[in-house]
Design an enzyme around this catalytic site. Sequence first.
Site, PDB file in Angstrom:
ATOM      1  N   CYS A  24      -0.415  -0.017  -4.067  1.00 23.26           N
ATOM      2  CA  CYS A  24       0.459  -0.811  -4.078  1.00 23.26           C
ATOM      3  C   CYS A  24       1.864  -0.995  -3.662  1.00 23.26           C
ATOM      4  CB  CYS A  24       0.425  -2.494  -4.847  1.00 23.26           C
ATOM      5  SG  CYS A  24       0.595  -1.631  -6.556  1.00 23.26           S
ATOM      6  N   LYS A  25       2.465   0.191  -4.977  1.00 26.37           N
ATOM      7  CA  LYS A  25       3.638   1.122  -4.849  1.00 26.37           C
ATOM      8  C   LYS A  25       3.989   2.211  -4.479  1.00 26.37           C
ATOM      9  CE  LYS A  25       4.670  -2.125  -9.008  1.00 26.37           C
ATOM     10  NZ  LYS A  25       5.462  -3.160  -8.019  1.00 26.37           N
TER      11      LYS A  25
END
Length: 135
Positions: free
Chosen positions: A82-83
């Site tokens: 996600c990051k």
Amino acid sequence: MLHGQKEEEEKEEDIRFYIMYIIYDEYYYTPRMFFSATDIDGKPIDNERIKEDIQKEYLDKTLTIEPFPFFENVSMATVHPCKHANVLKSMSDSMRESGQKIESHFALLIFLKFISSVIPTVEFDMTGDLHFQWV
């Protein structure tokens, strides 16, 4: 048994061999790494023991246990993507700011450098030099 021999045996018990799979995550549009491990005798290591090798700040935040998309009924540890895009861009920007030209073949090396910060006990053979200027 000599003291030195016992220490050597204890160290062998701690040796882990990781099998790492880098796939492309079609939801986040970034690379994603799944991994499993075996001990020195080739016996699988459970995911709880794998967590011992992860930087504490990433445990239960970035590291997740999820089904591996290419094997049936197999769940593996993965660094959740996600990051990834933000981190990889930041690392690339840092290289650019330090005067390095960013070339496409650096992408995998940058990703592996990021993964080595999450799993510091895993060593990658980084034959190329990457210089980051951390702000």
